[in-house]
Write a protein that holds these residues in place. Structure first.
Motif, mmCIF file in Angstrom:
data_model
loop_
_atom_site.group_PDB
_atom_site.id
_atom_site.type_symbol
_atom_site.label_atom_id
_atom_site.label_comp_id
_atom_site.label_asym_id
_atom_site.label_seq_id
_atom_site.Cartn_x
_atom_site.Cartn_y
_atom_site.Cartn_z
ATOM 1 N N VAL A 43 1.803 -7.710 -9.783
ATOM 2 C CA VAL A 43 2.637 -6.559 -9.447
ATOM 3 C C VAL A 43 1.954 -5.269 -9.893
ATOM 4 O O VAL A 43 1.929 -4.277 -9.163
ATOM 5 C CB VAL A 43 4.038 -6.703 -10.086
ATOM 6 C CG1 VAL A 43 4.829 -5.411 -9.983
ATOM 7 C CG2 VAL A 43 4.795 -7.843 -9.442
ATOM 8 N N ALA A 44 1.365 -5.278 -11.080
ATOM 9 C CA ALA A 44 0.674 -4.089 -11.582
ATOM 10 C C ALA A 44 -0.519 -3.741 -10.700
ATOM 11 O O ALA A 44 -0.781 -2.570 -10.416
ATOM 12 C CB ALA A 44 0.217 -4.308 -13.018
ATOM 13 N N ALA A 46 -0.843 -4.448 -7.503
ATOM 14 C CA ALA A 46 -0.321 -3.940 -6.234
ATOM 15 C C ALA A 46 0.129 -2.494 -6.382
ATOM 16 O O ALA A 46 -0.110 -1.667 -5.496
ATOM 17 C CB ALA A 46 0.833 -4.817 -5.759
ATOM 18 N N ASN A 47 0.765 -2.166 -7.494
ATOM 19 C CA ASN A 47 1.203 -0.787 -7.732
ATOM 20 C C ASN A 47 0.019 0.150 -7.925
ATOM 21 O O ASN A 47 0.063 1.303 -7.514
ATOM 22 C CB ASN A 47 2.130 -0.714 -8.946
ATOM 23 C CG ASN A 47 3.486 -1.314 -8.665
ATOM 24 O OD1 ASN A 47 3.883 -1.460 -7.517
ATOM 25 N ND2 ASN A 47 4.189 -1.680 -9.714
ATOM 26 N N GLU A 49 -2.855 -0.092 -6.497
ATOM 27 C CA GLU A 49 -3.464 0.163 -5.186
ATOM 28 C C GLU A 49 -2.659 1.188 -4.393
ATOM 29 O O GLU A 49 -3.221 1.967 -3.639
ATOM 30 C CB GLU A 49 -3.547 -1.137 -4.384
ATOM 31 C CG GLU A 49 -4.579 -2.110 -4.907
ATOM 32 C CD GLU A 49 -4.585 -3.421 -4.137
ATOM 33 O OE1 GLU A 49 -3.796 -3.555 -3.169
ATOM 34 O OE2 GLU A 49 -5.367 -4.292 -4.500
ATOM 35 N N LYS A 50 -1.337 1.193 -4.583
ATOM 36 C CA LYS A 50 -0.476 2.089 -3.825
ATOM 37 C C LYS A 50 -0.651 3.544 -4.234
ATOM 38 O O LYS A 50 -0.710 4.419 -3.405
ATOM 39 C CB LYS A 50 0.991 1.684 -3.993
ATOM 40 C CG LYS A 50 1.340 0.414 -3.271
ATOM 41 C CD LYS A 50 2.794 0.070 -3.473
ATOM 42 C CE LYS A 50 3.126 -1.269 -2.824
ATOM 43 N NZ LYS A 50 4.518 -1.655 -3.075
ATOM 44 N N GLU A 51 -0.714 3.798 -5.530
ATOM 45 C CA GLU A 51 -0.827 5.178 -5.989
ATOM 46 C C GLU A 51 -1.819 5.264 -7.142
ATOM 47 O O GLU A 51 -1.836 4.412 -8.013
ATOM 48 C CB GLU A 51 0.527 5.727 -6.411
ATOM 49 C CG GLU A 51 1.217 4.933 -7.500
ATOM 50 C CD GLU A 51 2.615 5.442 -7.761
ATOM 51 O OE1 GLU A 51 2.812 6.018 -8.836
ATOM 52 O OE2 GLU A 51 3.472 5.252 -6.896
ATOM 53 N N GLU A 53 -3.555 6.344 -10.622
ATOM 54 C CA GLU A 53 -2.991 6.595 -11.950
ATOM 55 C C GLU A 53 -3.126 8.056 -12.306
ATOM 56 O O GLU A 53 -4.142 8.681 -12.067
ATOM 57 C CB GLU A 53 -3.755 5.773 -13.001
ATOM 58 C CG GLU A 53 -3.109 4.485 -13.319
ATOM 59 C CD GLU A 53 -3.787 3.782 -14.478
ATOM 60 O OE1 GLU A 53 -3.991 4.416 -15.522
ATOM 61 O OE2 GLU A 53 -4.109 2.624 -14.305
#
Length: 96
Positions: A43-44, A46-47, A49-51, A53
């Protein structure tokens, strides 16, 4: 409810829990924790990749400005692509 190590085993064998099922239960619990940790990592990832840091805190401000060295070097005239500034010329006293 958790069994103590020296209590009778939950399977009804008459043995102490530590001699009967403790190792098996610990292996099952370890596998469950590893599976949960793997899911959290997925999950981390995937997150991430989305936005991108964003840095928070005291260091974020310094990174935006270029850091301590860049700030000091800029003031002293050592910034990239610039030549060092000449020191100010002393003014002559007297009339002429």
């Amino acid at each position: 409810m958790e069994l103590g190590r020296n209590e009778p085993c939950h399977c009804g064998s008459g043995k102490k829990y530590k001699k009967c099922h403790l190792d098996k239960d610990e292996i099952e619990n370890r596998k469950a924790r590893e599976k949960a940790a793997l899911n959290v990592a997925k999950v981390a990832a995937a997150n991430a990749e989305k936005e991108p840091e964003k840095k928070e805190g005291a260091h974020a401000k310094h990174d935006e400005k270029g850091g301590f060295f860049t700030k000091v070097a800029g003031k002293m005239g050592f910034a990239r692509g610039q030549q060092r500034r000449a020191p100010p010329q002393a003014q002559k006293k007297g009339g002429s």
